[in-house]
Scaffold this active site. Structure first.
Site, PDB file in Angstrom:
ATOM      1  N   GLU A 116     -33.598  17.359  -7.881  1.00 61.68           N
ATOM      2  CA  GLU A 116     -32.769  16.143  -7.975  1.00 61.68           C
ATOM      3  C   GLU A 116     -33.548  14.985  -8.581  1.00 61.68           C
ATOM      4  OE1 GLU A 116     -32.267  13.250  -5.144  1.00 61.68           O
ATOM      5  OE2 GLU A 116     -33.148  14.376  -3.482  1.00 61.68           O
ATOM      6  N   LYS A 165     -27.656   5.161  -8.666  1.00 61.90           N
ATOM      7  CA  LYS A 165     -27.758   6.287  -7.727  1.00 61.90           C
ATOM      8  C   LYS A 165     -26.389   6.942  -7.646  1.00 61.90           C
ATOM      9  CE  LYS A 165     -28.371   7.083  -2.724  1.00 61.90           C
ATOM     10  NZ  LYS A 165     -28.879   6.537  -1.444  1.00 61.90           N
ATOM     11  N   VAL A 220     -28.673  14.514  -3.570  1.00 61.05           N
ATOM     12  CA  VAL A 220     -28.497  15.916  -3.187  1.00 61.05           C
ATOM     13  C   VAL A 220     -27.046  16.331  -3.424  1.00 61.05           C
ATOM     14  CG1 VAL A 220     -28.473  17.517  -1.227  1.00 61.05           C
ATOM     15  CG2 VAL A 220     -30.399  15.934  -1.528  1.00 61.05           C
ATOM     16  N   ASP A 278     -21.190   5.911   8.212  1.00 63.94           N
ATOM     17  CA  ASP A 278     -22.133   6.262   7.159  1.00 63.94           C
ATOM     18  C   ASP A 278     -22.704   7.656   7.392  1.00 63.94           C
ATOM     19  OD1 ASP A 278     -23.906   6.390   5.092  1.00 63.94           O
ATOM     20  OD2 ASP A 278     -25.007   4.558   5.586  1.00 63.94           O
ATOM     21  N   SER A 306     -23.807  10.853   5.146  1.00 60.79           N
ATOM     22  CA  SER A 306     -24.084  11.171   3.747  1.00 60.79           C
ATOM     23  C   SER A 306     -23.144  12.235   3.200  1.00 60.79           C
ATOM     24  CB  SER A 306     -25.525  11.667   3.600  1.00 60.79           C
ATOM     25  OG  SER A 306     -25.756  12.051   2.255  1.00 60.79           O
ATOM     26  N   ASP A 336     -23.987  14.279   1.226  1.00 60.21           N
ATOM     27  CA  ASP A 336     -24.774  15.519   1.135  1.00 60.21           C
ATOM     28  C   ASP A 336     -24.210  16.575   2.086  1.00 60.21           C
ATOM     29  OD1 ASP A 336     -26.383  13.975  -0.496  1.00 60.21           O
ATOM     30  OD2 ASP A 336     -28.155  14.035   0.805  1.00 60.21           O
ATOM     31  N   LYS A 357     -34.909  12.343   7.402  1.00 59.77           N
ATOM     32  CA  LYS A 357     -35.806  11.306   7.901  1.00 59.77           C
ATOM     33  C   LYS A 357     -35.397  10.832   9.278  1.00 59.77           C
ATOM     34  CE  LYS A 357     -35.958   8.716   4.390  1.00 59.77           C
ATOM     35  NZ  LYS A 357     -35.417   9.771   3.537  1.00 59.77           N
TER      36      LYS A 357
HETATM   37  N1  PSU Z   1     -34.327  11.263   1.450  1.00 59.27           N
HETATM   38  C1  PSU Z   1     -35.529  10.888   0.960  1.00 59.27           C
HETATM   39  N2  PSU Z   1     -35.632  10.375  -0.296  1.00 59.27           N
HETATM   40  C2  PSU Z   1     -34.526  10.195  -1.053  1.00 59.27           C
HETATM   41  C3  PSU Z   1     -33.258  10.616  -0.535  1.00 59.27           C
HETATM   42  C4  PSU Z   1     -33.209  11.139   0.714  1.00 59.27           C
HETATM   43  O1  PSU Z   1     -36.513  11.014   1.642  1.00 59.27           O
HETATM   44  O2  PSU Z   1     -34.657   9.686  -2.165  1.00 59.27           O
HETATM   45  C5  PSU Z   1     -32.031  10.477  -1.389  1.00 59.27           C
HETATM   46  C6  PSU Z   1     -31.505  11.869  -1.746  1.00 59.27           C
HETATM   47  O3  PSU Z   1     -31.108  11.847  -3.090  1.00 59.27           O
HETATM   48  C7  PSU Z   1     -30.295  12.031  -0.834  1.00 59.27           C
HETATM   49  C8  PSU Z   1     -29.797  10.609  -0.759  1.00 59.27           C
HETATM   50  O4  PSU Z   1     -29.338  12.894  -1.347  1.00 59.27           O
HETATM   51  O5  PSU Z   1     -30.996   9.840  -0.651  1.00 59.27           O
HETATM   52  C9  PSU Z   1     -28.873  10.368   0.407  1.00 59.27           C
HETATM   53  O6  PSU Z   1     -28.316   9.097   0.242  1.00 59.27           O
HETATM   54  P1  PSU Z   1     -27.060   8.644   1.109  1.00 59.27           P
HETATM   55  O7  PSU Z   1     -27.567   8.621   2.534  1.00 59.27           O
HETATM   56  O8  PSU Z   1     -26.718   7.278   0.587  1.00 59.27           O
HETATM   57  O9  PSU Z   1     -26.011   9.674   0.905  1.00 59.27           O
HETATM   58 MN    MN Z   2     -24.767   6.813   3.069  1.00 53.87          MN
END
Ligand code: PSU
Ligand code: MN
Length: 315
Positions: free
Chosen positions: A32, A94, A114, A149, A151, A153, A170
């Site tokens: 990614e 993003k 992701v 919120d 994700s 993903d 994380k």
């Molecule tokens: N976790 C990390 N580094 C990152 C991401 C996640 O340690 O850069 C990124 C990945 O691309 C993941 C995205 O898919 O953050 C998730 O973002 P959101 O929670 O906004 O869906």
């Molecule tokens: Mn999010």
């Protein structure tokens, strides 16, 4: 037809090396781009991007770093395109999966998360994907009873038959809730040589994984059998290498500070992860950067090893 409406083929640009590997059923690993453009500082991100591709090649697979450039989904990038993805002046957005279609339709550029990367990889027949951390269920903001919120993903993994190799999620996320959502969507979570779900900078979140595998062949066998009966993805959770693990006290301090920073600045939604990562990187004097780099490289290598075993099984 006289109008020049772009076709699906125009919008999906598969690099020749990747297309050849797919046609020959050679192992391919998707990588990614959001972790590069929004997760690592300029300069360092390019070095990591190159190291990831090298790790995949060294393990016998073809890397396909994925991003959207000028309205085309690029599956595999040239060195110049990789430079552009890592260049902060390029101003890449993003792109989660909700953003990818509009970006393609409107001729825009962005780095894929992701969710975005998994969907594009699957669209061209790539079944293995490496990243650092999976998105998940966020913790509610202070004073709020819950959060919406979650994700994308997770939703994409629920319906995309792809293997995601990552170091868990994380510790800023609600990890038990994230594992519950994965279970709800029938996404197997395999611990690689561990009984515990990893927490990105730390080897263990303290939560058990439903299943453990101890070599790439076992992982490939589990993935192949899952694919035969379900349309969902699989998570292979690979803990950060022991020598790269962030010190527990440092990690806890950074996390507490980072969460306070988010609340203070009222950071929400897709900005949460980039802001938090940036805090970790500056406040740890680079220790979290090294950790981040080593875990992603280890995931790229493991993903390639599993892709190689998977390709051998389907011969
Ligand atoms: N976790 C990390 N580094 C990152 C991401 C996640 O340690 O850069 C990124 C990945 O691309 C993941 C995205 O898919 O953050 C998730 O973002 P959101 O929670 O906004 O869906
Ligand atoms: Mn999010």
């Amino acid at each position: 037809m006289t109008s020049a409406s772009p076709t699906r083929r125009d919008r999906l640009a598969v690099a020749a090396e990747v297309a050849d590997a797919l046609a020959l059923r050679h192992p391919v690993v998707a990588l990614e781009s959001t972790l590069l453009s929004h997760g690592l500082p300029p300069g360092r991100n390019l070095a990591v991007a190159r190291r990831l591709e090298r790790a995949v090649r060294d393990a016998g697979a073809v890397p396909a770093t994925i991003a959207v450039l000028d309205g085309r989904a690029m599956i595999g990038l040239t060195p110049a395109e990789l430079d552009r993805v890592c260049d902060p002046d390029a101003g890449l957005a993003k792109l989660s999966l909700r953003d990818v279609g509009p970006a393609l339709g409107l001729g825009r550029s962005g780095a894929t998360t992701v969710a975005g990367t998994a969907a594009l990889a699957d669209a061209v027949g790539i079944g293995v994907f490496a990243t650092g951390g999976l998105g998940g269920v966020h913790l509610p903001a202070p004073g709020e009873p819950g959060t919406w919120d979650v994700s994308a993903d997770l939703g994409v993994l629920a319906r995309t038959p792809i293997l995601v190799v990552c170091s868990g999620v994380k510790s800023v996320l609600d990890i038990p809730a994230t594992l519950e959502v994965l279970e709800t969507h029938s996404v197997p979570v395999l611990g690689y040589r561990t009984d515990h779900f990893p927490a990105f900078y730390r080897r263990s979140s303290g939560l058990p994984v439903p299943l453990r595998v101890d070599d790439p062949g076992q992982a490939a066998a589990a993935v192949a059998a899952h694919r035969a009966l379900a349309g969902s993805g699989v998570v292979l959770a690979n803990p950060i290498p022991p020598e790269a693990e962030l010190d527990a006290a440092l990690h806890d301090r950074l996390l507490t500070e980072g969460m306070a920073l988010l609340a203070e600045r009222g950071v929400r939604g897709s900005a949460v992860t980039p802001v938090l990562l940036e805090h970790f990187h500056t406040a740890s004097g680079g220790a979290s950067l090294n950790a981040n780099e080593e875990l992603v490289v280890a995931n790229a290598r493991l993903a390639a090893e599993v892709a190689v075993r998977g390709a051998a099984m389907s011969e």
